[in-house]
Design a protein around this motif. Structure first.
Motif, PDB file in Angstrom:
ATOM      1  N   LEU A   7     -66.068   6.546 -40.540  1.00  0.00           N
ATOM      2  CA  LEU A   7     -66.609   5.193 -40.389  1.00  0.00           C
ATOM      3  C   LEU A   7     -65.950   4.481 -39.221  1.00  0.00           C
ATOM      4  O   LEU A   7     -66.617   3.895 -38.368  1.00  0.00           O
ATOM      5  CB  LEU A   7     -66.404   4.398 -41.677  1.00  0.00           C
ATOM      6  N   ARG A   8     -64.629   4.557 -39.166  1.00  0.00           N
ATOM      7  CA  ARG A   8     -63.899   3.885 -38.099  1.00  0.00           C
ATOM      8  C   ARG A   8     -64.209   4.496 -36.729  1.00  0.00           C
ATOM      9  O   ARG A   8     -64.440   3.779 -35.751  1.00  0.00           O
ATOM     10  CB  ARG A   8     -62.407   3.983 -38.388  1.00  0.00           C
ATOM     11  N   ALA A   9     -64.252   5.812 -36.651  1.00  0.00           N
ATOM     12  CA  ALA A   9     -64.534   6.482 -35.378  1.00  0.00           C
ATOM     13  C   ALA A   9     -65.952   6.170 -34.895  1.00  0.00           C
ATOM     14  O   ALA A   9     -66.169   5.953 -33.699  1.00  0.00           O
ATOM     15  CB  ALA A   9     -64.342   7.978 -35.530  1.00  0.00           C
ATOM     16  N   ILE A  12     -66.101   2.543 -33.580  1.00  0.00           N
ATOM     17  CA  ILE A  12     -65.398   2.428 -32.295  1.00  0.00           C
ATOM     18  C   ILE A  12     -66.231   3.056 -31.185  1.00  0.00           C
ATOM     19  O   ILE A  12     -66.344   2.506 -30.091  1.00  0.00           O
ATOM     20  CB  ILE A  12     -63.998   3.060 -32.394  1.00  0.00           C
ATOM     21  N   ALA A  13     -66.862   4.191 -31.475  1.00  0.00           N
ATOM     22  CA  ALA A  13     -67.714   4.841 -30.476  1.00  0.00           C
ATOM     23  C   ALA A  13     -68.932   3.976 -30.147  1.00  0.00           C
ATOM     24  O   ALA A  13     -69.369   3.930 -28.994  1.00  0.00           O
ATOM     25  CB  ALA A  13     -68.161   6.210 -30.981  1.00  0.00           C
ATOM     26  N   GLN A  14     -69.468   3.279 -31.140  1.00  0.00           N
ATOM     27  CA  GLN A  14     -70.631   2.427 -30.900  1.00  0.00           C
ATOM     28  C   GLN A  14     -70.291   1.225 -30.026  1.00  0.00           C
ATOM     29  O   GLN A  14     -71.148   0.704 -29.331  1.00  0.00           O
ATOM     30  CB  GLN A  14     -71.235   1.962 -32.224  1.00  0.00           C
ATOM     31  N   GLY A  35     -76.527  -0.076 -34.317  1.00  0.00           N
ATOM     32  CA  GLY A  35     -75.724   0.825 -35.140  1.00  0.00           C
ATOM     33  C   GLY A  35     -75.234   0.134 -36.406  1.00  0.00           C
ATOM     34  O   GLY A  35     -75.937  -0.669 -37.008  1.00  0.00           O
ATOM     35  N   LEU A  36     -74.022   0.454 -36.801  1.00  0.00           N
ATOM     36  CA  LEU A  36     -73.453  -0.154 -38.008  1.00  0.00           C
ATOM     37  C   LEU A  36     -73.212  -1.644 -37.847  1.00  0.00           C
ATOM     38  O   LEU A  36     -73.189  -2.382 -38.829  1.00  0.00           O
ATOM     39  CB  LEU A  36     -72.146   0.553 -38.378  1.00  0.00           C
ATOM     40  N   SER A  43     -67.437  -3.753 -38.818  1.00  0.00           N
ATOM     41  CA  SER A  43     -67.632  -2.534 -39.589  1.00  0.00           C
ATOM     42  C   SER A  43     -66.509  -1.505 -39.446  1.00  0.00           C
ATOM     43  O   SER A  43     -66.451  -0.573 -40.230  1.00  0.00           O
ATOM     44  CB  SER A  43     -68.977  -1.902 -39.240  1.00  0.00           C
ATOM     45  N   SER A  44     -65.610  -1.643 -38.494  1.00  0.00           N
ATOM     46  CA  SER A  44     -64.521  -0.669 -38.409  1.00  0.00           C
ATOM     47  C   SER A  44     -63.381  -1.012 -39.364  1.00  0.00           C
ATOM     48  O   SER A  44     -62.608  -0.149 -39.748  1.00  0.00           O
ATOM     49  CB  SER A  44     -63.985  -0.556 -36.984  1.00  0.00           C
TER      50      SER A  44
END
Length: 71
Positions: A7-9, A12-14, A35-36, A43-44
């Motif tokens: 979820l965190r990755a 962060i990528a988004q 995205g999220l 969301s991270s």
């Protein structure tokens, strides 16, 4: 644990180049609405406690769950 890390990755990528370790507003910043981030503004943040929860459960010790989640 893997779900929290994923979820965190993903979040962060988004963010891409807009992600910085320091909280700062730059001239070209904009609100990310894809995205999220379309559903959850920060969301991270839930990813870290979820990963810690998974880690403490992987230790198979209730005391570790209490200590890690307490921190």
């Amino acid at each position: 644990m893997g779900l929290g890390i994923a979820l965190r990755a993903t979040t962060i990528a988004q963010l891409g180049r807009l992600r910085t370790p320091n909280v700062a507003v730059l001239a070209d910043h904009r609100i990310v609405e894809r995205g999220l981030y379309r559903h959850i503004r920060h969301s991270s943040y839930p990813g870290a406690p979820l990963a810690f929860l998974g880690f403490s459960l992987a230790l198979a010790n209730w005391l570790s769950l209490v200590v890690i989640m307490g921190i």
